[in-house]
Design an enzyme around this catalytic site. Sequence first.
Site, short mmCIF file in Angstrom:
data_model
loop_
_atom_site.label_atom_id
_atom_site.label_comp_id
_atom_site.label_asym_id
_atom_site.label_seq_id
_atom_site.Cartn_x
_atom_site.Cartn_y
_atom_site.Cartn_z
N ARG A 50 0.83 -1.21 0.00
CA ARG A 50 0.00 0.00 0.00
C ARG A 50 0.87 1.26 0.00
O ARG A 50 1.89 1.32 0.68
CB ARG A 50 -0.92 0.00 1.22
CG ARG A 50 -2.02 -1.05 1.14
CD ARG A 50 -2.87 -1.08 2.39
NE ARG A 50 -2.14 -1.69 3.50
CZ ARG A 50 -2.68 -1.98 4.67
NH1 ARG A 50 -3.95 -1.68 4.91
NH2 ARG A 50 -1.97 -2.54 5.62
N ASP A 52 0.99 5.66 0.30
CA ASP A 52 0.33 6.79 0.93
C ASP A 52 -0.15 7.80 -0.10
O ASP A 52 0.20 7.73 -1.29
CB ASP A 52 1.28 7.50 1.90
CG ASP A 52 1.69 6.63 3.07
OD1 ASP A 52 0.90 5.74 3.43
OD2 ASP A 52 2.78 6.84 3.62
N TYR A 110 11.66 0.58 -3.55
CA TYR A 110 11.19 1.95 -3.66
C TYR A 110 12.30 2.81 -4.24
O TYR A 110 13.49 2.49 -4.11
CB TYR A 110 10.82 2.52 -2.29
CG TYR A 110 9.45 2.14 -1.78
CD1 TYR A 110 8.34 2.95 -2.00
CD2 TYR A 110 9.27 0.95 -1.07
CE1 TYR A 110 7.09 2.61 -1.52
CE2 TYR A 110 8.01 0.60 -0.59
CZ TYR A 110 6.93 1.43 -0.82
OH TYR A 110 5.69 1.08 -0.36
N ARG A 197 10.13 7.68 3.77
CA ARG A 197 10.06 9.14 3.91
C ARG A 197 10.78 9.61 5.17
O ARG A 197 11.39 10.69 5.18
CB ARG A 197 8.60 9.60 3.90
CG ARG A 197 7.93 9.44 2.54
CD ARG A 197 6.44 9.68 2.62
NE ARG A 197 6.17 11.04 3.10
CZ ARG A 197 4.95 11.44 3.47
NH1 ARG A 197 3.92 10.60 3.42
NH2 ARG A 197 4.77 12.68 3.89
#
Length: 262
Positions: A50, A52, A110, A197
Amino acid sequence: MRTALGVSYNGSAYQGWQSQPSGRTVQDHLEKALCAFTTLPRVSTLCAGRTDAGVHGLMQVVHFDTDIARADNSWVRGTNRYLPPDIAVQWARQVPDDFHCRASATARRYAYVLLESAVRPSLDSGRVGWMFRPLSHEAMLAAAQHLLGEHDFSSFRAAECQALSPVKDLRRIHIQRRGAYWRFEFEANAFLHHMIRNIMGCLVAVGQGLRPPEWMAEVRDARKREVAAPTFSPDGLYFVGPVYDAQWGLPDAVALMDWLPG
């Protein structure tokens, strides 16, 4: 029968991946498109990871079960007909019933794209992060080494994270610069909510010279979110995709990274 899809999306306009009452998520739009294409009242999807609000997907992998048989290219073209321009199915495959897009993944990747410039991004707005101060490649590489391996990443975990354990195996961090753009690549067995992040916030702090590279080890060992840097912007974050064993015969997303700046 079980079908897997590879989905790419620009997350700027959406409230993340997971379905919300507002209907303004990538999953909501994908399932609505699948229903329109199949004429079924409901098609439920599961995803590999998932994302954001504001986070993009290069190769999100989903699977769903249905009795409807379609050719792979028909799933692609038919579903895309009902999707908005910033979401697109890239491929479809029929997979065995024991395939699970999340549980079958051996790793996840990522990438974060960052613009170093005195002026904020314009054409790249929403697609890259931004830093107006110069960054040190050497310092950020040194800091990143303290995160490789299996660690408790509680210092980089969002308060609302639902993961059962904060212990993850961060297998690779690669940092490179091309022109004004930085690209940070991460691979781990799994990631915590906001983990990338929050790591980015710390790397940028080190890169600016606000903290020494050794500070990253102190943050890691503290296991407290409040000791780390603020959470960095979602704009430049891309879910590159999951990694699967070759037995499943699914496409790899790595080639898609070539178009990213940096």
